[in-house]
Design a protein around this motif. Sequence first.
Motif, PDB file in Angstrom:
ATOM      1  N   VAL A   7       0.873  -1.177   0.000  1.00  0.00           N
ATOM      2  CA  VAL A   7       0.000   0.000   0.000  1.00  0.00           C
ATOM      3  C   VAL A   7       0.905   1.221   0.000  1.00  0.00           C
ATOM      4  N   LYS A   8       0.760   2.062  -1.002  1.00  0.00           N
ATOM      5  CA  LYS A   8       1.638   3.227  -1.110  1.00  0.00           C
ATOM      6  C   LYS A   8       0.809   4.505  -1.228  1.00  0.00           C
ATOM      7  N   GLY A   9       1.517   5.639  -1.263  1.00  0.00           N
ATOM      8  CA  GLY A   9       0.841   6.918  -1.435  1.00  0.00           C
ATOM      9  C   GLY A   9       0.078   7.389  -0.219  1.00  0.00           C
ATOM     10  N   LEU A  10       0.475   6.938   0.968  1.00  0.00           N
ATOM     11  CA  LEU A  10      -0.218   7.320   2.199  1.00  0.00           C
ATOM     12  C   LEU A  10       0.331   8.633   2.751  1.00  0.00           C
ATOM     13  N   LYS A  11      -0.559   9.451   3.285  1.00  0.00           N
ATOM     14  CA  LYS A  11      -0.096  10.673   3.944  1.00  0.00           C
ATOM     15  C   LYS A  11      -0.066  10.519   5.463  1.00  0.00           C
ATOM     16  N   GLN A  12      -0.733   9.454   5.965  1.00  0.00           N
ATOM     17  CA  GLN A  12      -0.722   9.223   7.411  1.00  0.00           C
ATOM     18  C   GLN A  12      -0.933   7.737   7.698  1.00  0.00           C
ATOM     19  N   LEU A  29       4.383   7.657   2.305  1.00  0.00           N
ATOM     20  CA  LEU A  29       4.377   6.549   3.255  1.00  0.00           C
ATOM     21  C   LEU A  29       3.824   5.286   2.600  1.00  0.00           C
ATOM     22  N   SER A  30       4.373   4.144   3.015  1.00  0.00           N
ATOM     23  CA  SER A  30       3.967   2.865   2.425  1.00  0.00           C
ATOM     24  C   SER A  30       3.899   1.789   3.499  1.00  0.00           C
ATOM     25  N   ILE A  33      -1.633  -1.222  -4.035  1.00  0.00           N
ATOM     26  CA  ILE A  33      -2.755  -0.293  -3.883  1.00  0.00           C
ATOM     27  C   ILE A  33      -2.184   1.103  -3.692  1.00  0.00           C
ATOM     28  N   ASP A  34      -2.531   2.004  -4.589  1.00  0.00           N
ATOM     29  CA  ASP A  34      -2.113   3.397  -4.460  1.00  0.00           C
ATOM     30  C   ASP A  34      -3.233   4.156  -3.757  1.00  0.00           C
ATOM     31  N   SER A  35      -2.989   4.548  -2.514  1.00  0.00           N
ATOM     32  CA  SER A  35      -4.044   5.200  -1.733  1.00  0.00           C
ATOM     33  C   SER A  35      -4.275   6.648  -2.153  1.00  0.00           C
TER      34      SER A  35
END
Length: 262
Positions: free
Chosen positions: A6-11, A42-43, A78-80
Amino acid sequence: MYRLLVKGLKQVVQIVDDDVTEFLVGEEMNNIKILNDDSESLSILVDSNGKLSYIGEFNGVKKRLKEEGIDMEKLKVIDSKGGIAIPGFVDGHSHPVFAGDRVHEFAMKLAGATYMEISKKMLRSGTTTLEAKSGYGLNVDAEMKMLRVLSTENPSIPLEVSATFCGAHAVPKGSTEAEQTRMICDELIPKIEAEKRNGGLRNVENIDVFCEKGVFEVESSQKILKRGQEAGMAVNFHAEELKYIGGVEMGAKIGVSFIHFL
């Protein structure tokens, strides 16, 4: 081996950031661990057993995969897109198999929703773990049937279900507290043990008793709970909901895991 990125997380809400602390209590709950990154880099890397093996910047993921010779394209990614990852909610007390009304689901049913869809909505709302009780059968055959339903695996709904045997939920008409206690200890729990030995009822992990004046009093409750402990079940029971009768002291004495409805 890894199965999900899971990538593209801000938190990312971690709660704790070590492998020792199992949970937080009291004032500690004001200090949960949260990672923030406005650049949304964040990933989370999940291994083949479903364990979070890495939480951090995306560059760290690429480095780890390169060192281990793993092609990122072979993972489910999964690109959040700036999403937030939080731990799943735990519904710690539910009766999904019961005789009663389901008013809160009626509108959905009128709209054509199946119970499968209702369960999926629960999952989409963030609930990933469900404690599910029996307790509306109150005889050997009905209670065993309820436990088998609660133990039925459904791969299309990835909810984790921890089933609780709650055969001592009430004393039915025509029976007595003593008769129900004997039936639970001498008939029902041995049947549960036998079925588990044969590979069934795998997620029946807990035992519950409604320890209350006029229902199952302390002596009967202790007898049932200790018999459940002998069968390998953790104790998670009702006590002092309506009247103080000493259930908490009894629970502490036999080393229970959890007491609710205090």
